[in-house]
Scaffold this active site. Structure first.
Site, PDB file in Angstrom:
ATOM      1  N   CYS A 113       0.828  -1.216   0.000  1.00 31.93           N
ATOM      2  CA  CYS A 113       0.000   0.000   0.000  1.00 31.93           C
ATOM      3  C   CYS A 113       0.869   1.275   0.000  1.00 31.93           C
ATOM      4  O   CYS A 113       1.596   1.525  -0.950  1.00 31.93           O
ATOM      5  CB  CYS A 113      -0.964  -0.032   1.168  1.00 31.93           C
ATOM      6  SG  CYS A 113      -2.319   1.180   1.009  1.00 31.93           S
ATOM      7  N   LYS A 118     -12.475   7.299  -3.763  1.00 31.64           N
ATOM      8  CA  LYS A 118     -11.726   6.244  -3.086  1.00 31.64           C
ATOM      9  C   LYS A 118     -12.124   4.875  -3.620  1.00 31.64           C
ATOM     10  O   LYS A 118     -13.315   4.569  -3.774  1.00 31.64           O
ATOM     11  CB  LYS A 118     -12.008   6.318  -1.582  1.00 31.64           C
ATOM     12  CG  LYS A 118     -11.263   5.293  -0.740  1.00 31.64           C
ATOM     13  CD  LYS A 118     -11.625   5.448   0.731  1.00 31.64           C
ATOM     14  CE  LYS A 118     -10.893   4.480   1.624  1.00 31.64           C
ATOM     15  NZ  LYS A 118     -11.260   4.626   3.052  1.00 31.64           N
ATOM     16  N   GLU A 126      -3.691  -9.051   3.006  1.00 29.38           N
ATOM     17  CA  GLU A 126      -3.495  -9.442   4.412  1.00 29.38           C
ATOM     18  C   GLU A 126      -4.707  -9.144   5.283  1.00 29.38           C
ATOM     19  O   GLU A 126      -4.794  -9.641   6.426  1.00 29.38           O
ATOM     20  CB  GLU A 126      -2.263  -8.735   4.996  1.00 29.38           C
ATOM     21  CG  GLU A 126      -2.486  -7.306   5.474  1.00 29.38           C
ATOM     22  CD  GLU A 126      -2.466  -6.266   4.348  1.00 29.38           C
ATOM     23  OE1 GLU A 126      -2.552  -5.065   4.640  1.00 29.38           O
ATOM     24  OE2 GLU A 126      -2.350  -6.672   3.170  1.00 29.38           O
ATOM     25  N   HIS A 147      -4.597  -5.024  -0.330  1.00 29.29           N
ATOM     26  CA  HIS A 147      -4.502  -5.562   1.031  1.00 29.29           C
ATOM     27  C   HIS A 147      -4.991  -7.005   1.146  1.00 29.29           C
ATOM     28  O   HIS A 147      -5.994  -7.279   1.813  1.00 29.29           O
ATOM     29  CB  HIS A 147      -5.306  -4.676   1.992  1.00 29.29           C
ATOM     30  CG  HIS A 147      -4.722  -3.328   2.212  1.00 29.29           C
ATOM     31  ND1 HIS A 147      -3.627  -3.119   3.005  1.00 29.29           N
ATOM     32  CD2 HIS A 147      -5.074  -2.125   1.713  1.00 29.29           C
ATOM     33  CE1 HIS A 147      -3.323  -1.826   3.012  1.00 29.29           C
ATOM     34  NE2 HIS A 147      -4.182  -1.206   2.233  1.00 29.29           N
TER      35      HIS A 147
END
Length: 304
Positions: free
Chosen positions: A142, A163, A235, A233
């Site tokens: 990121c 976003k 994770e 992401h």
């Protein structure tokens, strides 16, 4: 596995409850092997949640890995008690003489700030240069990926019209990359960012590995720097995006619900995890590639 983490780290119980085989110090010392040395530079405010997310993925390997938790030296955390950091973390100043087989640099909640205005940017520059000589392979995540692309390649980032927030279907481009073995052609991946990278600013040394035509680049490989840049992401746990959405709503922000996260779009329902298998596979591929290529002698890392 197992993964070796500090004996009293709160993440240990979470991982053990999930069936991850966590090794204590005494057991690790009895094994006559060269464990892999991994570091996690944790730039996120919620240190405990982030360290658990990455330890979960690193710990799903049959190899023994020593995981060192690292924080920037020139930064006072507002969200994590100093005694917690002193107990479980080392500063970069304390580890910079060491060598690591694998190293992860996380994201940071400073997406709208120019890199050069980040208070710890000078230290970040030192850390990124240090990975060239002291780390066999680095994964930048990121904001960490944006920063590294900016530093190593002069890549330009820009703010998107809105976003990118939710779980989006991506396209695997680099099928021959060892990091992507076994991934489906169109994995679902969590995304939460305002910025993308201007493709025209990318040099020839970078290979796009995972992409999305609508919300932009996801993963790039960099053989020269022995690094991968992951802008999203994998994770994240089940509630990472949901909790971020709820924080925004409580703060009075007009944030739309994360796309493709809640069953039938019902924000009162528990989110569905549709990326977990891809996350484990990506990290196992990354760890395996490191294991296959890293020098047996840690001291030779960065010299071959």
């Amino acid at each position: 596995m197992p993964i070796r983490i500090p004996d009293n780290l709160p993440a240990r119980k979470t991982l053990e409850d999930e069936g991850v085989n966590v090794m204590d110090s005494s057991r690790a010392e009895r094994q006559d092997i060269r464990a892999l040395e991994f570091g996690l530079l944790n730039l996120m405010p919620n240190k405990e949640r982030t360290e658990t997310q990455f330890a979960r993925l690193i710990g799903a390997t049959p190899l023994q890995i020593n995981l060192s938790l690292v924080r920037v030296t020139d930064h006072q955390s507002k969200n994590t008690p100093e005694d917690y950091l002193n107990t479980f973390y080392q500063t970069w100043d304390e580890v910079k003489e060491r060598k690591f087989d694998g190293f992860i640099v996380t994201g940071a909640p400073i997406a709208n700030m120019p890199f050069e205005e980040v208070r710890y940017w000078p230290e970040m520059l030192e850390i990124m240069e240090w990975t060239r000589t002291n780390v066999h392979h680095t994964m930048f995540i990121c904001w960490g990926a944006q920063a590294a692309l900016h530093h190593f390649h002069g890549a330009r980032r820009y703010r998107m019209d809105e976003k990118a927030f939710g779980v989006f279907r991506h396209k695997v481009i680099g099928q021959r990359s060892p990091f992507l073995r076994g991934l489906s052609d169109s994995p679902m991946i969590p995304v939460s960012r305002y910025n993308d990278i201007d493709r025209a600013s990318l040099g020839d040394n970078l290979e796009v590995l995972i992409d999305n035509d609508e919300i932009g680049l996801c993963m790039l490989g960099d053989r020269n720097e022995r690094a991968v840049y992951f802008l999203n992401h994998l994770e994240y746990d089940n509630r990472s995006l949901a909790d971020e959405y709820e924080r925004d709503i409580k703060a009075g922000l007009d944030t739309p619900p994360p796309q493709n996260l809640f069953p039938n779009g019902d924000t009162s329902a528990e989110p569905e995890n549709r990326w977990r298998s891809h996350a484990h596979l990506l990290f196992q591929n990354w760890i395996n590639e490191i294991y296959q290529t890293t020098p047996f002698d840690l001291g030779k890392i960065g010299t071959q």
